[in-house]
Design an enzyme around this catalytic site. Sequence first.
Site, short mmCIF file in Angstrom:
data_model
loop_
_atom_site.label_atom_id
_atom_site.label_comp_id
_atom_site.label_asym_id
_atom_site.label_seq_id
_atom_site.Cartn_x
_atom_site.Cartn_y
_atom_site.Cartn_z
N ALA A 1 0.82 -1.22 0.00
CA ALA A 1 0.00 0.00 0.00
C ALA A 1 0.85 1.27 0.00
O ALA A 1 0.32 2.38 0.03
CB ALA A 1 -0.94 0.00 1.21
N ASP B 1 20.02 1.80 -9.09
CA ASP B 1 21.37 2.33 -9.34
C ASP B 1 21.76 2.10 -10.80
O ASP B 1 22.38 2.96 -11.44
CB ASP B 1 22.39 1.66 -8.41
N ARG C 1 19.69 4.52 -12.93
CA ARG C 1 20.27 5.87 -12.87
C ARG C 1 21.59 5.93 -13.63
O ARG C 1 21.87 6.90 -14.35
CB ARG C 1 20.50 6.29 -11.41
N HIS D 1 24.24 -0.28 -2.01
CA HIS D 1 23.08 0.48 -2.51
C HIS D 1 22.92 1.81 -1.77
O HIS D 1 21.81 2.29 -1.57
CB HIS D 1 21.82 -0.39 -2.37
#
Length: 339
Positions: A10, A154, A157, A181
């Site tokens: 949710a 990553d 990007r 990360h």
Amino acid sequence: MTKVAVLGAAGGIGQPLSLLLKLDKAVTDLSLFDVVNVPGVGADLSHINTDAKVSYHLKSDNNGTGLQSALQGADIVIIPAGVPRKPGMTRDDLFKINGGICADLATGIATTCPDALVLVISNPVNSTVPIFAEVFKKHGSFNANKLFGVTWLDTVRANTFIAQATASYPTSFKVKVVGGHSGDTIVPLYSVTAADAYAKLSNEEESALIHRVQFGGDEVVQAKQGAGSATLSMAYAGYRFLKTFLNAKDLEEPIVESCYISLDESVKGAKETKAYLKELTGEDIEFFAMPCKLGSNGVESIEFDLLKAANDKERQLINVCANTLTGNINKGVSFIRGN
Ligand code: APR
């Protein structure tokens, strides 16, 4: 037949991730779990006329057995549950809250669907994946080939930012990223996996690009002004990574993608990777993001040669990464072992 369970469905990541999964033909059962709001999300998604059968489960359902119902028979479990990063908060600040959430969810997985592929998004991934590993070991269900930290954002990007830096088409690149990360633990292997474009950058451009990949998450946190961290791009990255396993069933060749995994000896290529990292950094690194050949049963092998091909600058970055990463890993392990 593939049942995917989304834990934290949710939330800001969970909702778009669940939508993407509902649209995927390879998902036959979509099981949504959260502590709040999941009936609304589930009812909403269930009106979409695609094949995936939607079920939703609150933790409090049936005397607190909602997690077990959600996980029953799951082939893949993806986990964006937790608290997102706010401005001024590092990923490590999140650790105490998200660590406890992850330990509970890991126990549910170990006891209900111990053979599932487990994809962890909850941050700080550098520490939460070791938490999952520790809990699974406690229950005798640890399989290093099936536990992943999702570092695909990553990679996304790294691909986007080099395309922008070199005025290239956005889908031109398939850069592999190693390490961890967060911040300086993220090491894009541009010299190995985007050599031609990368060679055209000046030293300053190169440094700016690497910095942007490492700290790109902060751009989103700042732009959201207190409303959280990356959700849409993270949902996309989580979905694309999960899709690797959905696709793998239909492909003859395994797919190579970067992900954060245990360097346990049971993983093909882990021993060489660990020995190389030890020689390079002096650290015994137990978890590391590496390009891996992935099949429907998880890791088939680590692509160690890509790491070995790193240039001097990337090796220096791996050295910096190693120090921070080892601390992050120990934090996760200590959280469970209670020391
Ligand atoms: N079990 C299941 N879900 C939980 C639990 C739990 N024990 N605790 C919290 N959640 C749910 C929340 O109710 C919420 O719906 O996890 C969801 C998290 O959603 P958001 O707060 O919107 O956070 P989001 O931006 O999606 O980030 C989630 O992913 O990238 C990481 O750093 C991020 O750790 C954070 C996580």
